[in-house]
Design an enzyme around this catalytic site. Sequence first.
Site, PDB file in Angstrom:
ATOM      1  N   GLY A 118       0.818  -1.206   0.000  1.00 25.72           N
ATOM      2  CA  GLY A 118       0.000   0.000   0.000  1.00 25.72           C
ATOM      3  C   GLY A 118       0.852   1.256   0.000  1.00 25.72           C
ATOM      4  O   GLY A 118       2.032   1.231  -0.390  1.00 25.72           O
ATOM      5  N   ASP A 119       0.258   2.335   0.489  1.00 22.17           N
ATOM      6  CA  ASP A 119       0.920   3.641   0.445  1.00 22.17           C
ATOM      7  C   ASP A 119       2.297   3.627   1.136  1.00 22.17           C
ATOM      8  O   ASP A 119       3.278   4.106   0.569  1.00 22.17           O
ATOM      9  CB  ASP A 119      -0.024   4.658   1.116  1.00 22.17           C
ATOM     10  N   GLY A 120       2.367   3.046   2.343  1.00 23.91           N
ATOM     11  CA  GLY A 120       3.626   3.002   3.091  1.00 23.91           C
ATOM     12  C   GLY A 120       4.694   2.262   2.304  1.00 23.91           C
ATOM     13  O   GLY A 120       5.846   2.718   2.192  1.00 23.91           O
ATOM     14  N   ILE A 142      -6.982  -3.268   1.197  1.00 26.63           N
ATOM     15  CA  ILE A 142      -8.443  -3.407   1.208  1.00 26.63           C
ATOM     16  C   ILE A 142      -9.088  -2.031   1.275  1.00 26.63           C
ATOM     17  O   ILE A 142     -10.230  -1.863   0.912  1.00 26.63           O
ATOM     18  CB  ILE A 142      -8.948  -4.311   2.363  1.00 26.63           C
ATOM     19  N   ASP A 143      -8.347  -1.012   1.753  1.00 30.11           N
ATOM     20  CA  ASP A 143      -8.929   0.330   1.921  1.00 30.11           C
ATOM     21  C   ASP A 143      -9.167   1.063   0.598  1.00 30.11           C
ATOM     22  O   ASP A 143      -9.871   2.065   0.568  1.00 30.11           O
ATOM     23  CB  ASP A 143      -8.009   1.200   2.793  1.00 30.11           C
ATOM     24  N   ARG A 178     -33.839  -2.752  16.724  1.00 26.97           N
ATOM     25  CA  ARG A 178     -32.574  -2.209  17.232  1.00 26.97           C
ATOM     26  C   ARG A 178     -31.875  -1.283  16.224  1.00 26.97           C
ATOM     27  O   ARG A 178     -32.153  -1.319  15.023  1.00 26.97           O
ATOM     28  CB  ARG A 178     -31.604  -3.355  17.543  1.00 26.97           C
ATOM     29  N   MET A 185     -13.208  -1.407   8.242  1.00 24.48           N
ATOM     30  CA  MET A 185     -11.889  -0.788   8.094  1.00 24.48           C
ATOM     31  C   MET A 185     -11.980   0.403   7.136  1.00 24.48           C
ATOM     32  O   MET A 185     -12.983   0.590   6.443  1.00 24.48           O
ATOM     33  CB  MET A 185     -10.864  -1.813   7.655  1.00 24.48           C
ATOM     34  N   GLN A 291     -12.332  -8.789   7.469  1.00 25.64           N
ATOM     35  CA  GLN A 291     -12.363  -8.171   6.129  1.00 25.64           C
ATOM     36  C   GLN A 291     -11.088  -8.419   5.336  1.00 25.64           C
ATOM     37  O   GLN A 291     -11.030  -8.189   4.146  1.00 25.64           O
ATOM     38  CB  GLN A 291     -12.542  -6.651   6.248  1.00 25.64           C
ATOM     39  N   ARG A 292     -10.026  -8.818   6.036  1.00 30.23           N
ATOM     40  CA  ARG A 292      -8.730  -8.975   5.367  1.00 30.23           C
ATOM     41  C   ARG A 292      -8.363 -10.420   5.081  1.00 30.23           C
ATOM     42  O   ARG A 292      -7.578 -10.689   4.179  1.00 30.23           O
ATOM     43  CB  ARG A 292      -7.627  -8.362   6.241  1.00 30.23           C
TER      44      ARG A 292
HETATM   45  O1  F6P Z   1      -4.458  -0.429   5.671  1.00 34.62           O
HETATM   46  C1  F6P Z   1      -5.321  -1.488   5.761  1.00 34.62           C
HETATM   47  C2  F6P Z   1      -5.860  -1.633   7.144  1.00 34.62           C
HETATM   48  O2  F6P Z   1      -6.782  -2.669   7.020  1.00 34.62           O
HETATM   49  C3  F6P Z   1      -6.479  -0.379   7.769  1.00 34.62           C
HETATM   50  O3  F6P Z   1      -7.795  -0.177   7.397  1.00 34.62           O
HETATM   51  C4  F6P Z   1      -6.333  -0.677   9.228  1.00 34.62           C
HETATM   52  O4  F6P Z   1      -6.323   0.502  10.015  1.00 34.62           O
HETATM   53  C5  F6P Z   1      -5.026  -1.356   9.292  1.00 34.62           C
HETATM   54  O5  F6P Z   1      -4.869  -2.048   8.066  1.00 34.62           O
HETATM   55  C6  F6P Z   1      -4.924  -2.291  10.465  1.00 34.62           C
HETATM   56  O6  F6P Z   1      -3.786  -3.050  10.358  1.00 34.62           O
HETATM   57  P1  F6P Z   1      -3.198  -3.956  11.540  1.00 34.62           P
HETATM   58  O7  F6P Z   1      -4.321  -4.384  12.390  1.00 34.62           O
HETATM   59  O8  F6P Z   1      -2.536  -5.075  10.836  1.00 34.62           O
HETATM   60  O9  F6P Z   1      -2.240  -3.080  12.280  1.00 34.62           O
END
Ligand code: F6P
Length: 370
Positions: A118-120, A142-143, A178, A185, A291-292
């Site tokens: 990703g970005d990093g 996933i973001d 409810r 995420m 989600q991942r």
């Molecule tokens: O960047 C993807 C992501 O799923 C973010 O939405 C979330 O904040 C982060 O990863 C959480 O990553 P971890 O739980 O592995 O630190």
Amino acid sequence: MSKRILVVTGGGDCPGLNAVIRGIVKSAKLDGNWEIIGCVESYNGLLKDNIEILPLTEKEVAGIHIKGGTIIKTTNRGGPFQFPVQQSDGSWKTEDRSQLLLQRLDDLGIEAIISIGGDGSQRISLELVKLGVNIVGVPKTIDNDLSCTDFTFGFQTAVQIATEAVDKLVTTAESHNRVFIMEVMGRDAGWIALHTALAGGAEVCIIPEIPYNPNIIAEKIETRYKNGEGFCNIVIAEGAKRMDGEVTGKEPTAVGDQHIKLGGAGDKLKLELEQLGVQHDIRVTVLGHLQRGGVPIAYDRILATAFGVKAFELVKEKKYGNMVVYNHPEITYAPLEKVVEKLNFINPKTNSLLSSAKKLGISFGDKENI
Ligand code: F6P
């Protein structure tokens, strides 16, 4: 002599990582004289005292396109410029190991790196390009918050998982009258929340790009009830911002971890609504890493595979310093400088899906739509 490509998966895992790896390995094999090596746990495999690398041949990648996670492991801490090292007193500090990385790439005769992240990770790639390393990036998250590409792989799988969860919550919310708040995420961008709210038919969608006012959400909830009967489903991104710009989470404690650990946006909203006097039973569900993990849906397998094939092609053509991107209908590439300029946020003024959602009556907790 065959040419060597090093494959790295960095950052949080994401459905489709293995499909990219397989795409690279199979297309390189067909092309001819290439050797593909996996660096274990992002760059750590070359930064630790003992090198950890894995051969990636057709044998290792057979059938892995359907597998979640990454067969070469990953980490979202540290990296070559900030490698976490434990001191003799037990404390941790980070150290720049980029020169060690360059040395080891040289020793191993690595022609190029394909960095799936990703970005990093793409920021690290750009720094390494400046040090003379041949790199091609592949957009993972996933973001869906990476610029220059219509979609990153993994995003559609996360939306599918979150949508199935909303579908389940709708039936239980309706049965019990409810309010359900589902936290998904989305650190900086609300793509998962927006797509899930639309697909699942939620009434409220809270995204980082639009600071929310709990009073407006409370009003929206009341429109959903008559004589105590009704229900309301809210999808909130973990990076949701309150009017003062505050997000909910904890400061990072691990060395090399640059991000605040988000979490608790749903609970925070529940508290705010209760303090405002909302009487209905409010429950919170946090989807988190569900989600991942797991199997990528067909869309992501296809996108990830095509990304892998294109990444190999870019290496073959020596088009280094670029990231593979999807600009419908083409799988093409964009310069890393451009990719990391800014994140891919939802533009509340121009995004057409957001506008459709508003026209459907979905509230974003802002003044425009109750
Ligand atoms: O960047 C993807 C992501 O799923 C973010 O939405 C979330 O904040 C982060 O990863 C959480 O990553 P971890 O739980 O592995 O630190």
